[in-house]
Design a protein around this motif. Sequence first.
Motif, PDB file in Angstrom:
ATOM      1  N   LEU A   1       0.853  -1.180   0.000  1.00  0.00           N
ATOM      2  CA  LEU A   1       0.000   0.000   0.000  1.00  0.00           C
ATOM      3  C   LEU A   1       0.890   1.231   0.000  1.00  0.00           C
ATOM      4  O   LEU A   1       1.921   1.260   0.683  1.00  0.00           O
ATOM      5  CB  LEU A   1      -0.921   0.035   1.226  1.00  0.00           C
ATOM      6  CG  LEU A   1      -2.208  -0.817   1.184  1.00  0.00           C
ATOM      7  CD1 LEU A   1      -1.882  -2.301   1.094  1.00  0.00           C
ATOM      8  CD2 LEU A   1      -3.061  -0.552   2.416  1.00  0.00           C
ATOM      9  N   SER A   2       0.477   2.248  -0.770  1.00  0.00           N
ATOM     10  CA  SER A   2       1.273   3.476  -0.814  1.00  0.00           C
ATOM     11  C   SER A   2       0.363   4.670  -1.044  1.00  0.00           C
ATOM     12  O   SER A   2      -0.800   4.529  -1.440  1.00  0.00           O
ATOM     13  CB  SER A   2       2.330   3.405  -1.924  1.00  0.00           C
ATOM     14  OG  SER A   2       1.736   3.583  -3.189  1.00  0.00           O
ATOM     15  N   ARG A   3       0.925   5.860  -0.808  1.00  0.00           N
ATOM     16  CA  ARG A   3       0.199   7.096  -1.082  1.00  0.00           C
ATOM     17  C   ARG A   3       0.416   7.468  -2.551  1.00  0.00           C
ATOM     18  O   ARG A   3       1.556   7.540  -3.015  1.00  0.00           O
ATOM     19  CB  ARG A   3       0.695   8.218  -0.178  1.00  0.00           C
ATOM     20  CG  ARG A   3       0.385   7.989   1.293  1.00  0.00           C
ATOM     21  CD  ARG A   3       0.575   9.279   2.083  1.00  0.00           C
ATOM     22  NE  ARG A   3       1.964   9.710   2.090  1.00  0.00           N
ATOM     23  CZ  ARG A   3       2.829   9.431   3.064  1.00  0.00           C
ATOM     24  NH1 ARG A   3       2.441   8.716   4.102  1.00  0.00           N
ATOM     25  NH2 ARG A   3       4.065   9.868   3.010  1.00  0.00           N
TER      26      ARG A   3
ATOM     27  N   TYR B   1       2.356   0.516   3.861  1.00  0.00           N
ATOM     28  CA  TYR B   1       2.212  -0.798   4.485  1.00  0.00           C
ATOM     29  C   TYR B   1       2.600  -1.881   3.480  1.00  0.00           C
ATOM     30  O   TYR B   1       2.316  -1.771   2.284  1.00  0.00           O
ATOM     31  CB  TYR B   1       0.769  -1.036   4.941  1.00  0.00           C
ATOM     32  CG  TYR B   1       0.557  -2.402   5.541  1.00  0.00           C
ATOM     33  CD1 TYR B   1      -0.013  -3.430   4.785  1.00  0.00           C
ATOM     34  CD2 TYR B   1       0.951  -2.678   6.837  1.00  0.00           C
ATOM     35  CE1 TYR B   1      -0.190  -4.689   5.323  1.00  0.00           C
ATOM     36  CE2 TYR B   1       0.775  -3.938   7.384  1.00  0.00           C
ATOM     37  CZ  TYR B   1       0.206  -4.941   6.623  1.00  0.00           C
ATOM     38  OH  TYR B   1       0.036  -6.179   7.153  1.00  0.00           O
ATOM     39  N   ILE B   2       3.276  -2.936   3.959  1.00  0.00           N
ATOM     40  CA  ILE B   2       3.462  -4.172   3.186  1.00  0.00           C
ATOM     41  C   ILE B   2       3.208  -5.342   4.123  1.00  0.00           C
ATOM     42  O   ILE B   2       3.517  -5.271   5.319  1.00  0.00           O
ATOM     43  CB  ILE B   2       4.872  -4.287   2.547  1.00  0.00           C
ATOM     44  CG1 ILE B   2       5.956  -4.444   3.625  1.00  0.00           C
ATOM     45  CG2 ILE B   2       5.177  -3.117   1.654  1.00  0.00           C
ATOM     46  CD1 ILE B   2       7.312  -4.789   3.054  1.00  0.00           C
ATOM     47  N   ASN B   3       2.626  -6.416   3.605  1.00  0.00           N
ATOM     48  CA  ASN B   3       2.391  -7.574   4.458  1.00  0.00           C
ATOM     49  C   ASN B   3       3.620  -8.484   4.483  1.00  0.00           C
ATOM     50  O   ASN B   3       4.647  -8.212   3.835  1.00  0.00           O
ATOM     51  CB  ASN B   3       1.142  -8.335   3.997  1.00  0.00           C
ATOM     52  CG  ASN B   3       1.306  -8.916   2.602  1.00  0.00           C
ATOM     53  OD1 ASN B   3       2.330  -8.718   1.944  1.00  0.00           O
ATOM     54  ND2 ASN B   3       0.301  -9.642   2.127  1.00  0.00           N
ATOM     55  N   GLN B   4       3.503  -9.577   5.252  1.00  0.00           N
ATOM     56  CA  GLN B   4       4.654 -10.465   5.432  1.00  0.00           C
ATOM     57  C   GLN B   4       5.097 -11.088   4.106  1.00  0.00           C
ATOM     58  O   GLN B   4       6.286 -11.261   3.853  1.00  0.00           O
ATOM     59  CB  GLN B   4       4.291 -11.589   6.424  1.00  0.00           C
ATOM     60  CG  GLN B   4       4.211 -11.138   7.871  1.00  0.00           C
ATOM     61  CD  GLN B   4       5.596 -10.845   8.449  1.00  0.00           C
ATOM     62  OE1 GLN B   4       6.620 -11.243   7.896  1.00  0.00           O
ATOM     63  NE2 GLN B   4       5.628 -10.140   9.564  1.00  0.00           N
ATOM     64  N   GLN B   5       4.114 -11.440   3.244  1.00  0.00           N
ATOM     65  CA  GLN B   5       4.474 -12.057   1.962  1.00  0.00           C
ATOM     66  C   GLN B   5       5.307 -11.102   1.103  1.00  0.00           C
ATOM     67  O   GLN B   5       6.289 -11.509   0.471  1.00  0.00           O
ATOM     68  CB  GLN B   5       3.209 -12.464   1.201  1.00  0.00           C
ATOM     69  CG  GLN B   5       2.517 -13.723   1.739  1.00  0.00           C
ATOM     70  CD  GLN B   5       1.851 -13.476   3.080  1.00  0.00           C
ATOM     71  OE1 GLN B   5       1.548 -12.338   3.420  1.00  0.00           O
ATOM     72  NE2 GLN B   5       1.609 -14.532   3.839  1.00  0.00           N
ATOM     73  N   ALA B   6       4.921  -9.820   1.085  1.00  0.00           N
ATOM     74  CA  ALA B   6       5.701  -8.847   0.324  1.00  0.00           C
ATOM     75  C   ALA B   6       7.074  -8.637   0.948  1.00  0.00           C
ATOM     76  O   ALA B   6       8.079  -8.490   0.245  1.00  0.00           O
ATOM     77  CB  ALA B   6       4.946  -7.519   0.250  1.00  0.00           C
ATOM     78  N   SER B   7       7.127  -8.632   2.287  1.00  0.00           N
ATOM     79  CA  SER B   7       8.411  -8.466   2.966  1.00  0.00           C
ATOM     80  C   SER B   7       9.377  -9.596   2.603  1.00  0.00           C
ATOM     81  O   SER B   7      10.553  -9.369   2.338  1.00  0.00           O
ATOM     82  CB  SER B   7       8.187  -8.412   4.482  1.00  0.00           C
ATOM     83  OG  SER B   7       9.409  -8.368   5.162  1.00  0.00           O
ATOM     84  N   GLN B   8       8.870 -10.833   2.587  1.00  0.00           N
ATOM     85  CA  GLN B   8       9.714 -11.978   2.230  1.00  0.00           C
ATOM     86  C   GLN B   8      10.067 -11.962   0.749  1.00  0.00           C
ATOM     87  O   GLN B   8      11.190 -12.303   0.370  1.00  0.00           O
ATOM     88  CB  GLN B   8       8.994 -13.270   2.597  1.00  0.00           C
ATOM     89  CG  GLN B   8       8.765 -13.437   4.102  1.00  0.00           C
ATOM     90  CD  GLN B   8       7.881 -14.632   4.423  1.00  0.00           C
ATOM     91  OE1 GLN B   8       7.501 -15.386   3.536  1.00  0.00           O
ATOM     92  NE2 GLN B   8       7.544 -14.790   5.692  1.00  0.00           N
ATOM     93  N   MET B   9       9.118 -11.595  -0.107  1.00  0.00           N
ATOM     94  CA  MET B   9       9.358 -11.597  -1.554  1.00  0.00           C
ATOM     95  C   MET B   9      10.476 -10.633  -1.924  1.00  0.00           C
ATOM     96  O   MET B   9      11.339 -10.942  -2.754  1.00  0.00           O
ATOM     97  CB  MET B   9       8.072 -11.218  -2.301  1.00  0.00           C
ATOM     98  CG  MET B   9       8.219 -11.188  -3.812  1.00  0.00           C
ATOM     99  SD  MET B   9       6.674 -10.763  -4.650  1.00  0.00           S
ATOM    100  CE  MET B   9       5.681 -12.182  -4.270  1.00  0.00           C
TER     101      MET B   9
END
Length: 624
Positions: free
Chosen positions: A349-351, A359-367
């Motif tokens: 998520l971004s402005r 915001y980024i979720n765990q899947q994006a953080s790992q990716m």
Amino acid sequence: MRLALLRWSGRQSLISGVVTVLFALGLLLILSLQINSSYRAEVQRARDEARNLAGVLEGQLGSALREVDLVVNGLGLQLQPGDLSSPDLGEARNKTLQSLLLDQLAQIRQLDNLALFSPDAVLTHRALDTPGSNIPLKAEALDRMRNNPFIERDYARLDGKGGLQRPGLIIVHRVEITPGQLDGWVGATITTQYFDRVFGNLALGHQGVAMLVDERLGVIASYPPQPAGFEPDAATLRALRDGAQEGIQVRQTRIDGITRQTAYQQIGDTPFFVAVSLSSNDYLARWHAETRYYLIGGALLMAMALLMAYFFWQSRQLSTHLRSKEKRLDASESRFRQMIETTPVALVLSRPGDHFITYINQQASQMFALPQATALSMRVFQLYQDRLDFLNQLENVRQSQPVRNLEVRLRRSNGETFWGHLSMSLAQGSAGTTLLIGISDITEHKALESELQRRATTDGLSGLANRAHFMDVSNHELIRAQRYGRPLTLMMIDIDHFKRINDAYGHDAGDAAIRAIAALCRSTLRDADVIGRLGGEEFAALLPETPMPMALLVAERLRARIEAHELVIPSGETIRFTASIGITPLEPGDTLIDPLLKRADLALYDAKHAGRNRVCQQQSALIP
């Protein structure tokens, strides 16, 4: 004094009664609005969930069908003329075809069997010969493809009759090894065992239904196998089939006291549709429980209001109301965070204004190999390999042009690049507009595509272009040379006495000789030259921008290098061999590579009969 007190008490009681009635009416109104609002929210959530599940199901099944197309097309390119004419091609060729079919079948898990058919739909070879693996292909089912050579594939239903055979789908591809001639068919089956696995992974609830429907509105597969109380909406499916509607269509129906939210979507360019239906008994279960809690809480508040004094009522009501709102907000935020943290899709998520990540979720953080806290100080275009890709996608979204499942090059925090399927949309919320990006890593899928492309164009033994790829590239080069009036020469190379090498030293030595010729051709010729193995011990090389005198020098240099080459086989013996070369130039009337191949083959024939180990040229008919 007493009368005054009574009058005050009466007025106080009247005011208290009026306030209590108004409070009760207001509370009932608030409860009804809250219940109605929560009901609409649950219905909308169910519609969105059905739409998302239909999109996920369409993506999985569409990807599976595209993978089948790639494998079957690759199989067709590896077949030789006559492979589909008879089931008895000799033990060696039958084993080769059996191995080829098993190899292709092992590449894609959704296939149950793979088979070859003659032009009359007679089964000649199949990968698996086990009970229940038959492919009941009928000749009349192929009339549409037989009469229209532009239709490369078609589908037929596998009805599952006969006990052992499971129902499912037959995918048939037309095979034209010889251009313009129907050589046969390649058939592949996908049974409901695969569809059951895909459908079973969907969160449908206890009474949810998922279906795969064909263009005739017949059900190919469903989960559960025999759903009760649900029939797909024929009008919606016909509208999608006829192109009157596009995208995901959500319909609400009510049958036997159950309301269903059903999403329909066509699978890519196939004649199939997915239907995902969610039951109100599932998606309203939580709403029923919350409604009971609302009613119990309202009754308690009314009882408390009747026992409390008027002067404390407003402050008490305000405090209770604020606490209730806070709890609902906290619960809603917790459910939202749990949902996006556990979703299998990477979310960012971004402005939209300054592009900072919110915001980024765990899947994006790992990716992206990126801590969540670190991502909040970055701009979203830093996740892209090319910043312009992000800006172009953002512009499309702002112009209401959807960005869904777009293939994009992305970059991890360590600089490593990878391919992803990306969807982007703008969402409106209380905090303003938010840019929502969903990403799936497709690096392995792209690697598979690249490998299939390499296998389809490369000869497995020599590493050179196979015959089909050589012909295709050569025709393009020929058109370019004719258009701009540039010289072009074709040479054909054939190993002399190749059979003697096989007979004397074995086929492994013959394979080594072929690889040696390929290596010598690559090292002698230019990168711009097109080199291919036409079959057996025969090779061809196309030399763009090369007139005949220069081509003769190159051919003689290649012949001399082959004659001087010493091949050491594993037994320690040294083999020396020679090659004959036929060469011909491009003529003004040549529109395809085939005439050059014929003339080069005649020149090669002259070289063979003149004693081998020499270069012979086939002069153009226009040259005296």
